[in-house]
Design an enzyme around this catalytic site. Structure first.
Site, mmCIF file in Angstrom:
data_model
loop_
_atom_site.group_PDB
_atom_site.id
_atom_site.type_symbol
_atom_site.label_atom_id
_atom_site.label_comp_id
_atom_site.label_asym_id
_atom_site.label_seq_id
_atom_site.Cartn_x
_atom_site.Cartn_y
_atom_site.Cartn_z
ATOM 1 N N CYS A 259 2.806 -84.177 -60.634
ATOM 2 C CA CYS A 259 1.576 -84.040 -61.415
ATOM 3 C C CYS A 259 0.414 -83.461 -60.608
ATOM 4 O O CYS A 259 -0.591 -83.065 -61.190
ATOM 5 C CB CYS A 259 1.181 -85.400 -61.982
ATOM 6 S SG CYS A 259 2.407 -86.107 -63.114
ATOM 7 N N HIS A 338 -0.172 -85.298 -48.035
ATOM 8 C CA HIS A 338 1.262 -85.421 -48.310
ATOM 9 C C HIS A 338 1.812 -86.599 -47.514
ATOM 10 O O HIS A 338 1.726 -86.624 -46.288
ATOM 11 C CB HIS A 338 1.993 -84.129 -47.911
ATOM 12 C CG HIS A 338 3.302 -83.934 -48.606
ATOM 13 N ND1 HIS A 338 4.279 -84.891 -48.641
ATOM 14 C CD2 HIS A 338 3.793 -82.882 -49.311
ATOM 15 C CE1 HIS A 338 5.321 -84.448 -49.324
ATOM 16 N NE2 HIS A 338 5.055 -83.231 -49.746
ATOM 17 N N HIS A 424 -19.568 -85.337 -61.725
ATOM 18 C CA HIS A 424 -18.507 -85.480 -62.724
ATOM 19 C C HIS A 424 -17.167 -85.730 -62.024
ATOM 20 O O HIS A 424 -16.902 -85.185 -60.939
ATOM 21 C CB HIS A 424 -18.425 -84.225 -63.598
ATOM 22 C CG HIS A 424 -19.725 -83.813 -64.193
ATOM 23 N ND1 HIS A 424 -20.328 -84.499 -65.214
ATOM 24 C CD2 HIS A 424 -20.566 -82.786 -63.870
ATOM 25 C CE1 HIS A 424 -21.470 -83.915 -65.533
ATOM 26 N NE2 HIS A 424 -21.644 -82.879 -64.726
ATOM 27 N N HIS A 428 -6.738 -87.575 -62.602
ATOM 28 C CA HIS A 428 -5.491 -87.378 -63.344
ATOM 29 C C HIS A 428 -5.209 -88.563 -64.265
ATOM 30 O O HIS A 428 -5.136 -89.716 -63.822
ATOM 31 C CB HIS A 428 -4.333 -87.182 -62.364
ATOM 32 C CG HIS A 428 -2.984 -87.219 -63.009
ATOM 33 N ND1 HIS A 428 -2.667 -86.467 -64.108
ATOM 34 C CD2 HIS A 428 -1.861 -87.931 -62.710
ATOM 35 C CE1 HIS A 428 -1.411 -86.696 -64.454
ATOM 36 N NE2 HIS A 428 -0.903 -87.585 -63.625
ATOM 37 N N HIS A 457 -6.138 -90.916 -73.937
ATOM 38 C CA HIS A 457 -6.083 -91.401 -75.313
ATOM 39 C C HIS A 457 -5.735 -90.280 -76.291
ATOM 40 O O HIS A 457 -4.901 -90.464 -77.198
ATOM 41 C CB HIS A 457 -7.432 -92.021 -75.693
ATOM 42 C CG HIS A 457 -7.464 -92.622 -77.053
ATOM 43 N ND1 HIS A 457 -7.801 -91.900 -78.178
ATOM 44 C CD2 HIS A 457 -7.187 -93.883 -77.485
ATOM 45 C CE1 HIS A 457 -7.735 -92.682 -79.240
ATOM 46 N NE2 HIS A 457 -7.381 -93.893 -78.853
ATOM 47 N N ASN A 461 -0.502 -88.158 -71.042
ATOM 48 C CA ASN A 461 -0.351 -87.622 -69.687
ATOM 49 C C ASN A 461 0.328 -86.261 -69.798
ATOM 50 O O ASN A 461 1.528 -86.166 -70.047
ATOM 51 C CB ASN A 461 0.488 -88.584 -68.848
ATOM 52 C CG ASN A 461 0.634 -88.125 -67.399
ATOM 53 O OD1 ASN A 461 0.390 -86.963 -67.071
ATOM 54 N ND2 ASN A 461 1.044 -89.023 -66.528
#
Length: 527
Positions: A259, A338, A424, A428, A457, A461
């Site tokens: 992702c 990572h 802002h 994810h 919502h 995802n």
């Protein structure tokens, strides 16, 4: 439920020796750990703080040199009585003063020139597009369970488990799934995967090209990321073929990166733009859930079915200075972390086959713990690049005090407020529990997390593209003003945690094309 949310002590359990496969002969074990993010306030690894300052100092050294030269030049001018006396002495032919001043001035100009030449070209985000599927793909939570039951692919305990997960997921009743995944037939085919990928990708790109008023042949760099569906020819080749792009386009296809791959794709596009002046780059982020849908009974592999939904994004970047007037944002920082060298991190999100040889994504109980450590590393490295100087000085003062004099038992180090660095936040939208824990540990407000919660919502995802649906939400609400900084934060398998920081170049008015336009007035909602 209370027991599941409690912190669990770490326990290593030897499970024997792997009998077959790539890990044959190795000792297998499971690690049971707490299922919440670790408390970021308990420890700070200084090597990651040092890494962040290393990035900062690489650019600041030139400015420090210029400051020293300016002071030296000023001192030399004052030593001869000021600018007026210097000019009169130069006119009288006093070569020593003239040569000294010229030498200092030359070194100053040369240093400033080197500084500007060494700086990479600014990267502009001209615009982006998020695909919104048609209403025929829309499903409520109850529809999801009903369709799953009618498909005949799941037994009753599996359906009950998915229904329970959905109720506490933070996902609403208007997300989108491909029709094929709920049909009785096998949906995990290359044909169905290509149908979904082409629908999403071409839908996002058509909108992007229309919004930016450019032709596909104008694109010099193309980067596509899709973690689990990687056909041959690649998705990037599919795009080149569909839009008849030019033959010398630099195209890349990233797979298996989870992702957070959207930010990795941005980083690759940034590097390519720095190496190729006067270019346009397009970054496409998506995930084909049809091809990876799991039809078995393993509960850890049923969880992704409940969260992942149909979606994708396309982003147009430029390094051409003439695009500055129409650009929305400028790229400031990308920080990538990572943790793949750690076995637990590597295996916490794993594609594999279950006992019935059905393919799916297994989610480990270690995920929250592993993700928390990766996130802590990432934001610790990012801090020196974005935090106000006052926050950094206070942090170091408190850290040195604790190091030299110690602190009371149970006391916590001072953690800078990232709310002072960004206006802002686009975190994810993985799940409600993940967003709850992130908000708690980073000390963010409900408004800071609003874009992430509403995206989860409304769209679910959508993997690597979710951070762009969140930015589209902020633009739709007209909250982005000139000079605002936006933080996009994503994490995924590997385990990786990546950050990108954008600075708004102008006030962003509500776009005429936005995936939220037909429902924006209904949000925010209580989740």
């Amino acid at each position: 439920m209370a027991a599941e949310q409690a912190l669990l002590s770490t326990e290593i359990v030897n499970r024997g020796v792997e009998a077959s496969g790539p890990d044959a002969g190795s000792v297998t074990f499971s690690v049971r750990v707490r299922r919440r993010l670790p408390d970021f306030l308990q420890s700070v690894n200084l090597k990651y703080v040092k890494l962040g300052y290393h990035y900062f100092i690489n650019h600041a050294i030139y400015l420090a040199t210029v400051l020293v030269l300016v002071l030296a030049f000023g001192a030399e001018v004052q030593s001869v009585g000021g600018p007026t006396d210097l000019w009169s002495k130069m006119c009288d032919g006093e070569s020593y003063d003239l040569l000294t001043v010229i030498a200092l001035f030359g070194v100053l100009v040369f240093t400033v020139l080197i500084y500007f030449v060494s700086q990479p070209r600014p990267i502009y985000l001209i615009d982006f597009a998020c695909y919104r599927p048609s209403d025929e793909f829309k499903v409520s939570k109850q529809d999801f369970i009903d369709l799953a039951r009618k498909s005949g692919k799941f037994d009753e305990p599996s359906l009950e488990f998915q229904a329970k997960i959905l109720q506490s997921s933070g996902i609403g009743d208007e997300t989108y799934i491909p029709k094929a995944i709920m049909s009785p037939a096998n949906c995990a085919t290359m044909k169905e995967g290509r149908i979904e990928a082409s629908t999403v990708i071409f839908g996002a790109l058509d909108e992007l090209f229309e919004k930016c008023r450019i032709q596909p042949k104008d694109i010099g760099i193309l980067v596509v990321n899709c973690s689990l569906f990687n056909p041959t020819p690649s998705l990037s080749a599919m795009i080149v073929n569909h839009y008849k792009m030019r033959s010398n386009i630099l195209s890349f296809n990233l797979g298996g990166m989870g992702c957070s791959a959207g930010i990795i794709a941005l980083d690759l596009a940034k590097d390519m733009l720095e190496a190729n002046p006067h270019s346009l780059a397009v970054v496409v982020s998506t995930e084909a859930i049809t091809f990876t849908w799991y039809n078995g009974r393993n509960r850890s592999m049923l969880i992704p079915n409940c969260f992942f939904r149909m979606g994708g994004s396309a982003v147009l970047l430029s390094n051409r200075r003439r695009d500055f007037p129409r650009a929305k944002y400028q790229l400031e920082h990308i920080v990538r972390t990572h943790k793949g060298s750690d076995d637990r991190s590597f295996r916490c999100i794993h594609q594999k086959e279950d006992d019935q040889r059905l393919k799916g994504i297994a989610i480990s109980r270690d995920l929250m713990e592993v993700g928390g450590h990766a996130l802590k590393t990432n934001i610790t490295t990012l801090g020196p690049l974005v935090l106000p100087v006052t926050e950094q000085l206070l942090f170091f003062a408190m850290l040195m005090w604790r190091t030299v004099f110690g602190g009371p038992d149970g006391s916590k180090p001072y953690i800078p407020s990232y709310k002072l660095a960004f206006e802002h936040f686009c975190v994810h939208a993985a799940s409600k529990n993940v967003l709850d824990e992130l908000q708690k540990n980073l000390g963010l407000s409900d408004r800071n997390m609003e874009a992430s919660r509403m995206t989860l919502h409304r769209f679910g995802n959508t993997s690597s593209s979710s951070i762009w649906y969140e930015m589209a939400y902020l633009e739709g609400k007209e909250r982005v003003h000139r000079g605002d900084r936006l933080w996009q934060l994503a994490f995924g398998s590997g385990f990786k945690c990546n950050s990108v920081v954008w600075r708004a170049l102008r006030r962003v008015k509500r776009p005429t094309r936005n995936p939220w336009l037909n429902c924006l007035d209904q949000y925010p909602v209580r989740t």
